[in-house]
Design a protein around this motif. Structure first.
Motif, short mmCIF file in Angstrom:
data_model
loop_
_atom_site.label_atom_id
_atom_site.label_comp_id
_atom_site.label_asym_id
_atom_site.label_seq_id
_atom_site.Cartn_x
_atom_site.Cartn_y
_atom_site.Cartn_z
N GLU A 168 0.84 -1.20 0.00
CA GLU A 168 0.00 0.00 0.00
C GLU A 168 0.87 1.25 0.00
OE1 GLU A 168 -2.55 0.51 3.42
OE2 GLU A 168 -4.10 1.44 2.17
N GLY A 169 0.51 2.20 -0.87
CA GLY A 169 1.27 3.44 -0.96
C GLY A 169 2.33 3.43 -2.05
N ASN A 170 2.67 2.23 -2.53
CA ASN A 170 3.65 2.12 -3.60
C ASN A 170 2.98 2.23 -4.96
OD1 ASN A 170 5.64 1.84 -1.74
ND2 ASN A 170 6.17 -0.29 -2.25
N PRO A 171 3.76 2.54 -6.00
CA PRO A 171 3.19 2.62 -7.35
C PRO A 171 2.75 1.24 -7.84
CG PRO A 171 5.34 3.68 -7.26
CD PRO A 171 5.17 2.95 -5.97
N LEU A 172 1.67 1.26 -8.63
CA LEU A 172 1.13 0.02 -9.20
C LEU A 172 1.17 0.12 -10.71
CD1 LEU A 172 -0.58 -2.61 -9.14
CD2 LEU A 172 -2.62 -1.16 -8.95
N THR A 173 1.66 -0.94 -11.35
CA THR A 173 1.65 -1.03 -12.81
C THR A 173 1.11 -2.39 -13.22
OG1 THR A 173 3.52 0.47 -13.08
CG2 THR A 173 3.01 -0.98 -14.93
N VAL A 174 0.17 -2.40 -14.13
CA VAL A 174 -0.36 -3.64 -14.70
C VAL A 174 -0.13 -3.57 -16.21
CG1 VAL A 174 -2.35 -5.17 -14.90
CG2 VAL A 174 -2.14 -3.67 -12.91
N LYS A 175 0.55 -4.58 -16.74
CA LYS A 175 1.00 -4.52 -18.13
C LYS A 175 -0.02 -5.11 -19.10
CE LYS A 175 5.87 -4.74 -16.83
NZ LYS A 175 7.13 -5.49 -16.92
N CYS A 176 -0.02 -4.52 -20.31
CA CYS A 176 -0.93 -4.99 -21.37
C CYS A 176 -0.29 -4.70 -22.71
CB CYS A 176 -2.27 -4.26 -21.27
SG CYS A 176 -3.38 -4.51 -22.68
N THR A 177 -0.26 -5.70 -23.59
CA THR A 177 0.12 -5.48 -24.98
C THR A 177 -1.00 -6.00 -25.87
OG1 THR A 177 1.32 -7.58 -25.10
CG2 THR A 177 2.60 -5.62 -24.54
N TYR A 178 -1.10 -5.45 -27.06
CA TYR A 178 -2.23 -5.77 -27.92
C TYR A 178 -1.79 -5.98 -29.36
CZ TYR A 178 -1.78 -1.06 -29.63
OH TYR A 178 -1.28 0.09 -30.20
N SER A 179 -2.68 -6.61 -30.12
CA SER A 179 -2.49 -6.76 -31.55
C SER A 179 -3.83 -6.54 -32.23
CB SER A 179 -1.95 -8.15 -31.88
OG SER A 179 -1.89 -8.35 -33.28
#
Lengths: 111, 116
Positions: free
Chosen positions: B15-26
């Motif tokens: 909690e309090g830390n940065p969150l990144t969720v990855k996504c690539t597309y075609s």
């Protein structure tokens, strides 16, 4: 405004039976789409209807059918149920081709 | 054919830390890109979308996403994660062509767990 509503919430059916799921879109939305979400996976597109006409169909067998009514509500029918049809069925509505808003889903269990 | 990949099944963050969720597309042509969040026993809730314009898109609940055309990515970010952000996140793509209709193709989802 009320969101997308779906009925029933839960349903248990036996293999070979038929089921009808219902969806009411957000007021003013003319497009309704149906998705199947199997546990642990992302939703898979089944159908899109716009102004009562089918605008798209996913890779599902002919046992799956749908229709849209003059008030833009929609029904999804599945015949000859298989165990593999057990899933969460999601309905989404949108204004033309804008972002889709999803209902809470109908959890179908086939035994 | 269009497809979406979410390479991480689960992301753990304090909690309090940065969150990144990855996504690539075609996708053929230009994409419309979306992020949705799903809480247990609930439908999908719309977070944000990229249609055109600025590559950094701001959405609901402090989430934002960065569109990168050269890398065909659309990563979801939040500067400071909350425990209540713990949920299942889905990236989705749609072709811009009107003839393609409104079909969304979803990734497999990423479970986010924010620990106190």
């Amino acid at each position: 405004d009320a969101g997308v509503t779906q009925s029933p919430t839960h349903l248990i059916k036996t293999r070979g039976q038929q089921v009808t799921l219902r969806c009411s879109p957000i007021s003013g939305h003319k497009s309704v789409s149906w998705y199947q979400q199997v546990l642990g996976q992302g939703p898979q597109f089944i159908f899109q209807y716009y102004e009562k006409e089918e605008r798209g169909r996913g890779n599902f067998p002919d046992r799956f059918s749908a229709r849209q009514f003059p008030n833009y509500s929609s029904e999804l029918n599945v015949n000859a149920l298989l165990l593999g049809d057990s899933a969460l069925y999601l309905c989404a509505s949108s204004a033309e081709l804008r972002e889709q808003y999803f209902g809470p889903g109908t959890r179908l269990t086939v035994t | 054919a269009q497809s979406v990949a979410q390479p991480e099944d689960q992301v753990n963050v304090a909690e309090g830390n940065p969150l990144t969720v990855k996504c690539t597309y075609s996708v053929s042509g230009n994409p419309y890109l979306f992020w949705y969040v799903q809480y247990p026993n609930r439908g999908l809730q719309f977070l944000l979308k990229y249609i055109t314009g600025d590559n950094l898109v701001k959405g609901s609940y402090g989430f934002e996403a960065e569109f990168n055309k050269s890398q065909t990515s659309f990563h979801l970010k939040k500067p400071s994660a909350l425990v209540s952000d713990s949920a299942l996140y889905f990236c989705a793509v749609r072709e811009q062509l009107k003839a393609a209709g409104n079909k969304l193709t979803f990734g497999g989802g990423t479970r986010v767990l924010v620990k106190p």
